[in-house]
Design a protein around this motif. Structure first.
Motif, short mmCIF file in Angstrom:
data_model
loop_
_atom_site.label_atom_id
_atom_site.label_comp_id
_atom_site.label_asym_id
_atom_site.label_seq_id
_atom_site.Cartn_x
_atom_site.Cartn_y
_atom_site.Cartn_z
N ILE A 44 -26.20 8.94 -46.77
CA ILE A 44 -25.38 7.77 -46.40
C ILE A 44 -25.81 7.29 -45.03
O ILE A 44 -26.15 6.12 -44.83
N CYS A 45 -25.80 8.20 -44.08
CA CYS A 45 -26.13 7.88 -42.70
C CYS A 45 -27.57 7.38 -42.56
O CYS A 45 -27.83 6.39 -41.88
N ALA A 46 -28.49 8.05 -43.23
CA ALA A 46 -29.90 7.67 -43.13
C ALA A 46 -30.16 6.27 -43.68
O ALA A 46 -30.89 5.48 -43.08
N ASN A 47 -29.55 5.94 -44.81
CA ASN A 47 -29.77 4.61 -45.41
C ASN A 47 -29.10 3.51 -44.59
O ASN A 47 -29.63 2.41 -44.51
N ILE A 48 -27.96 3.81 -43.99
CA ILE A 48 -27.33 2.82 -43.10
C ILE A 48 -28.25 2.57 -41.90
O ILE A 48 -28.46 1.42 -41.50
N ALA A 49 -28.83 3.63 -41.36
CA ALA A 49 -29.77 3.48 -40.24
C ALA A 49 -30.99 2.66 -40.66
O ALA A 49 -31.44 1.77 -39.93
N GLU A 50 -31.53 2.95 -41.85
CA GLU A 50 -32.69 2.19 -42.35
C GLU A 50 -32.36 0.72 -42.56
O GLU A 50 -33.22 -0.14 -42.35
N SER A 51 -31.13 0.43 -42.95
CA SER A 51 -30.75 -0.97 -43.23
C SER A 51 -30.89 -1.86 -41.99
O SER A 51 -31.11 -3.06 -42.12
#
Length: 118
Positions: A44-51
């Motif tokens: 969750i956290c990683a994909n939000i950061a990537e976004s």
């Protein structure tokens, strides 16, 4: 002054809390769900950061949608841990509330991004 990033901050908090919880669960011999929830919560956290560095609006939405799927999965693992008495009522309520808040914010962000594409 740092811009507020509620979604990023909450997803980081959930990741840290889940990682710490899983350390305890693994010491108690619970490895299967621990491994699963570790992956989904940190995703969750990683994909939000990537976004934040997406290649356009469609990529941004895709990253948030992945985060939403992972948040849904994480919520299910939290529920399983509670129903198998691996975590306390207090831990369940806290983690479930945090995960639910993240899902609501993700849905709002995805919907806003989709509206802005029109």
């Amino acid at each position: 002054m740092k811009k507020e990033d509620k979604l990023g901050d909450l997803s980081m908090q959930l990741s840290v809390d889940v990682l710490n919880m899983c350390k305890v669960l693994k010491k108690q011999g619970e490895n299967v769900i621990s491994n699963q929830i570790n992956r989904s919560a940190t995703s969750i956290c990683a994909n939000i950061a990537e976004s934040k560095y997406a290649h356009g609006r469609a990529d941004f939405i895709a990253k948030l949608q992945i985060s939403l799927k992972e948040a849904s999965e994480t919520g299910k693992w939290i529920e399983m841990l509670y129903k198998t008495e691996a975590i306390t009522d207090e831990e369940y309520k806290y983690l479930n509330r945090l995960c639910s808040t993240i899902r609501v914010l993700l849905i709002k962000s995805i919907n806003t991004a989709k509206e802005n594409m029109k």
